[in-house]
Design a protein around this motif. Structure first.
Motif, PDB file in Angstrom:
ATOM      1  N   LEU A  73      -6.477  -0.652   0.128  1.00 45.94           N
ATOM      2  CA  LEU A  73      -6.853   0.301  -0.919  1.00 45.94           C
ATOM      3  C   LEU A  73      -5.653   1.065  -1.461  1.00 45.94           C
ATOM      4  CD1 LEU A  73     -10.251   1.811   0.280  1.00 45.94           C
ATOM      5  CD2 LEU A  73      -9.831  -0.086  -1.302  1.00 45.94           C
ATOM      6  N   THR A  74      -4.629   1.245  -0.653  1.00 42.10           N
ATOM      7  CA  THR A  74      -3.426   1.930  -1.131  1.00 42.10           C
ATOM      8  C   THR A  74      -2.711   1.129  -2.209  1.00 42.10           C
ATOM      9  OG1 THR A  74      -2.209   0.938   0.716  1.00 42.10           O
ATOM     10  CG2 THR A  74      -3.006   3.197   1.013  1.00 42.10           C
ATOM     11  N   GLU A  75      -3.046  -0.155  -2.343  1.00 44.59           N
ATOM     12  CA  GLU A  75      -2.418  -1.019  -3.335  1.00 44.59           C
ATOM     13  C   GLU A  75      -3.295  -1.234  -4.568  1.00 44.59           C
ATOM     14  OE1 GLU A  75       0.267  -4.007  -0.690  1.00 44.59           O
ATOM     15  OE2 GLU A  75      -1.885  -4.314  -0.540  1.00 44.59           O
ATOM     16  N   PRO A  90      -8.228   6.355  14.880  1.00 45.09           N
ATOM     17  CA  PRO A  90      -8.448   7.792  15.070  1.00 45.09           C
ATOM     18  C   PRO A  90      -7.164   8.611  15.039  1.00 45.09           C
ATOM     19  CG  PRO A  90      -9.800   6.547  16.599  1.00 45.09           C
ATOM     20  CD  PRO A  90      -8.867   5.557  15.949  1.00 45.09           C
ATOM     21  N   ALA A  91      -6.068   8.052  15.574  1.00 48.61           N
ATOM     22  CA  ALA A  91      -4.805   8.791  15.557  1.00 48.61           C
ATOM     23  C   ALA A  91      -4.307   8.978  14.129  1.00 48.61           C
ATOM     24  CB  ALA A  91      -3.755   8.055  16.390  1.00 48.61           C
ATOM     25  N   ALA A  92      -4.444   7.951  13.301  1.00 48.91           N
ATOM     26  CA  ALA A  92      -4.041   8.069  11.901  1.00 48.91           C
ATOM     27  C   ALA A  92      -4.931   9.064  11.168  1.00 48.91           C
ATOM     28  CB  ALA A  92      -4.103   6.703  11.223  1.00 48.91           C
ATOM     29  N   ALA A  93      -6.211   9.074  11.498  1.00 45.38           N
ATOM     30  CA  ALA A  93      -7.128  10.030  10.872  1.00 45.38           C
ATOM     31  C   ALA A  93      -6.741  11.459  11.231  1.00 45.38           C
ATOM     32  CB  ALA A  93      -8.560   9.737  11.304  1.00 45.38           C
ATOM     33  N   PRO A 144       1.378   5.688   5.390  1.00 42.34           N
ATOM     34  CA  PRO A 144       1.698   4.300   5.747  1.00 42.34           C
ATOM     35  C   PRO A 144       0.494   3.604   6.374  1.00 42.34           C
ATOM     36  CG  PRO A 144       2.708   5.829   7.302  1.00 42.34           C
ATOM     37  CD  PRO A 144       2.144   6.667   6.206  1.00 42.34           C
ATOM     38  N   VAL A 145       0.230   2.377   5.940  1.00 37.17           N
ATOM     39  CA  VAL A 145      -0.925   1.625   6.448  1.00 37.17           C
ATOM     40  C   VAL A 145      -0.510   0.176   6.756  1.00 37.17           C
ATOM     41  CG1 VAL A 145      -2.686   3.078   5.372  1.00 37.17           C
ATOM     42  CG2 VAL A 145      -1.674   1.207   4.065  1.00 37.17           C
ATOM     43  N   PRO A 146       0.424  -0.028   7.663  1.00 37.45           N
ATOM     44  CA  PRO A 146       0.941  -1.382   7.906  1.00 37.45           C
ATOM     45  C   PRO A 146      -0.089  -2.360   8.435  1.00 37.45           C
ATOM     46  CG  PRO A 146       1.748   0.169   9.561  1.00 37.45           C
ATOM     47  CD  PRO A 146       1.106   0.989   8.489  1.00 37.45           C
ATOM     48  N   VAL A 147      -1.016  -1.910   9.266  1.00 35.28           N
ATOM     49  CA  VAL A 147      -2.023  -2.833   9.800  1.00 35.28           C
ATOM     50  C   VAL A 147      -2.954  -3.292   8.684  1.00 35.28           C
ATOM     51  CG1 VAL A 147      -3.886  -3.133  11.462  1.00 35.28           C
ATOM     52  CG2 VAL A 147      -1.890  -1.756  12.072  1.00 35.28           C
ATOM     53  N   GLU A 166     -11.463  13.810  -3.059  1.00 31.42           N
ATOM     54  CA  GLU A 166     -10.295  12.930  -2.997  1.00 31.42           C
ATOM     55  C   GLU A 166     -10.314  12.101  -1.715  1.00 31.42           C
ATOM     56  OE1 GLU A 166      -5.480  13.306  -2.464  1.00 31.42           O
ATOM     57  OE2 GLU A 166      -6.480  14.729  -3.802  1.00 31.42           O
ATOM     58  N   PRO A 167     -10.251  10.777  -1.835  1.00 28.72           N
ATOM     59  CA  PRO A 167     -10.153   9.953  -0.635  1.00 28.72           C
ATOM     60  C   PRO A 167      -8.736  10.002  -0.066  1.00 28.72           C
ATOM     61  CG  PRO A 167     -10.075   8.556  -2.579  1.00 28.72           C
ATOM     62  CD  PRO A 167     -10.284   9.966  -3.070  1.00 28.72           C
ATOM     63  N   VAL A 168      -8.634  10.138   1.237  1.00 26.64           N
ATOM     64  CA  VAL A 168      -7.353  10.088   1.941  1.00 26.64           C
ATOM     65  C   VAL A 168      -7.379   8.809   2.768  1.00 26.64           C
ATOM     66  CG1 VAL A 168      -5.849  11.209   3.624  1.00 26.64           C
ATOM     67  CG2 VAL A 168      -7.133  12.593   1.971  1.00 26.64           C
ATOM     68  N   LEU A 169      -6.478   7.891   2.444  1.00 24.86           N
ATOM     69  CA  LEU A 169      -6.521   6.549   3.005  1.00 24.86           C
ATOM     70  C   LEU A 169      -5.620   6.442   4.227  1.00 24.86           C
ATOM     71  CD1 LEU A 169      -6.210   4.657  -0.406  1.00 24.86           C
ATOM     72  CD2 LEU A 169      -8.288   5.410   0.757  1.00 24.86           C
ATOM     73  N   VAL A 170      -6.196   6.022   5.356  1.00 23.50           N
ATOM     74  CA  VAL A 170      -5.438   5.923   6.599  1.00 23.50           C
ATOM     75  C   VAL A 170      -5.550   4.516   7.167  1.00 23.50           C
ATOM     76  CG1 VAL A 170      -5.752   8.372   7.084  1.00 23.50           C
ATOM     77  CG2 VAL A 170      -7.349   6.701   8.062  1.00 23.50           C
ATOM     78  N   ASP A 171      -4.676   4.216   8.114  1.00 24.80           N
ATOM     79  CA  ASP A 171      -4.597   2.863   8.653  1.00 24.80           C
ATOM     80  C   ASP A 171      -5.759   2.555   9.590  1.00 24.80           C
ATOM     81  OD1 ASP A 171      -3.448   0.372   8.684  1.00 24.80           O
ATOM     82  OD2 ASP A 171      -1.674   0.944   9.844  1.00 24.80           O
ATOM     83  N   VAL A 172      -5.870   1.266   9.897  1.00 27.92           N
ATOM     84  CA  VAL A 172      -6.933   0.767  10.757  1.00 27.92           C
ATOM     85  C   VAL A 172      -6.333   0.182  12.030  1.00 27.92           C
ATOM     86  CG1 VAL A 172      -8.476   0.321   8.835  1.00 27.92           C
ATOM     87  CG2 VAL A 172      -6.918  -1.489   9.599  1.00 27.92           C
TER      88      VAL A 172
END
Length: 376
Positions: free
Chosen positions: A321-323, A114-117, A336-339, A99-105
């Motif tokens: 990718l979240t969309e 890295p903090a989001a990861a 949340p991935v606002p960036v 399962e991919p876990v999608l985090v912000d950039v």
């Protein structure tokens, strides 16, 4: 005036005498799937990147799937990936049953935060897989420390990363392994599809070689140890890539000249237009310009203006990718991935390839300048 977003016609014309000789060798050999040219390419890429093993496969997506499988990623595992990247980064994880876990950039580098990861790590997390996008690498020191701290595998979607180096280490070699894509538009592009797995791990390399050929023992004994794939790189693409490797350094230098010309031509448009900038982790090996990406609050209008005047562009990427419908309902797509979302609304790639002339770059800049003057 017409300026393609990408063309390699002039580059191929210049290389044709050398390429024709290699293609003639292939035609006369009667060996058209992975053979002497592919083996030579593996050695050449290993030498250039410093990898102990370079395993040629059919394309960059196959390289990702094979890397994940060879690293032991499978059902029940979670792999942390950035939400702003090409779909294959996440789909490869799904293809191996994980399962991919999608985090912000991070802004600017568009690389995994890295903090989001770290915030996304759970008991099921097996690996972190950053992506090196457009022109620079992710913050690999921080991500490697994070992976080590939590006992996780560090894999790299380094598909765009040929010749990108950080801390003396080539992209794809900071952890268990990485990949390269040689899709035609890439910095080192074939005339079709081609890819490579990079690793210093002997066992992973052996497994990758087995998986690319249906799971067959690497000695060619027709003994199949597992289900694999039909992903052997063909000899024609290998010949193309070997020929193009001979001029890769000069082509990367030309890309840097083009980027500098864009920088100068667009600087006065700030803050309406944001040109590429580089993270504090960037080193002399960065940037290696695969894409020249700008951001604009009026991105879609600007794209329409450039299109009207014959200039090709590419939106990287129109959706986080979240969309994406295939991913949006996954549990791992709820962070949340606002960036990433902001970049998907603002970013666009301008023409960037060695065949571009200075005059063409200036024309693109003038059109962008005119757009902001005439439609403030």
């Amino acid at each position: 005036m017409s300026i393609s977003f990408f063309t390699g016609a002039a580059t191929i014309r210049a290389a044709w005498p050398r390429l024709e000789q290699r293609l003639r060798t292939v035609a006369e050999s009667g060996r058209f799937t992975f053979g002497p040219q592919g083996q030579e390419l593996e050695r050449a890429i290993a030498e250039r990147t410093g990898a102990k093993h370079a395993v040629a496969v059919g394309n960059g997506t196959d390289a990702l799937i094979i890397l994940l499988r060879a690293a032991g990623i499978g059902p029940g595992d979670e792999v942390i990936v950035p939400a702003y990247t090409f779909f294959a980064t996440a789909s490869a994880v799904l293809h191996v049953g994980a399962e991919p876990v999608l985090v912000d950039v991070l802004p600017g580098s568009y690389a995994m935060d890295p903090a989001a990861a770290e915030a996304a790590i759970t008991g099921r997390t097996k690996a972190i897989m950053p992506v090196h996008l457009f022109s620079q690498m992710a913050d690999m020191r921080t991500l490697r420390d994070l992976a080590d701290e939590h006992g996780l595998l560090l894999l790299e979607d380094s598909a765009e990363g040929i010749d990108m180096v950080q801390g003396g280490v080539h992209a794809g070699l900071w952890g268990k392994g990485g990949v390269l894509s040689f899709f035609p538009t890439k910095t080192l592009g074939s005339l079709g599809d081609a890819g490579m797995v990079l690793t210093d791990d002997d066992e992973l390399a052996t497994t990758a070689r087995r998986l690319r050929s249906h799971g067959q023992q690497v000695d060619g004994s027709y003994e199949y140890l597992e289900l694999g794939y039909n992903s052997r790189l063909d000899e024609i693409q290998s010949a193309v890539l070997l020929t193009r490797l001979e001029t890769l350094s000069a082509e990367i230098e030309r890309r840097a000249e083009i980027a500098a010309r864009y920088d100068a031509g667009l600087a006065a448009l700030a803050p309406a237009v944001t040109v590429p900038w580089f993270a504090p982790t960037a080193e002399p090996g960065d940037p290696v310009y695969y894409v020249y990406l700008i951001e604009s609050d009026r991105r879609d209008e600007l794209v329409a203006h450039l299109t009207e005047h014959g200039v090709g562009t590419e939106v990287y990427y129109p959706r986080a990718l979240t969309e994406q419908p295939a991913l949006a309902e996954l549990p791992g797509a709820q962070h949340p991935v606002p960036v990433a979302i902001a970049a998907s609304r603002r970013a666009v790639g301008l023409p960037m390839y060695p065949d571009l002339t200075d005059e063409q770059v200036d024309q693109v800049c003038e059109l962008i300048q005119r757009f902001h003057k005439e439609t403030p």
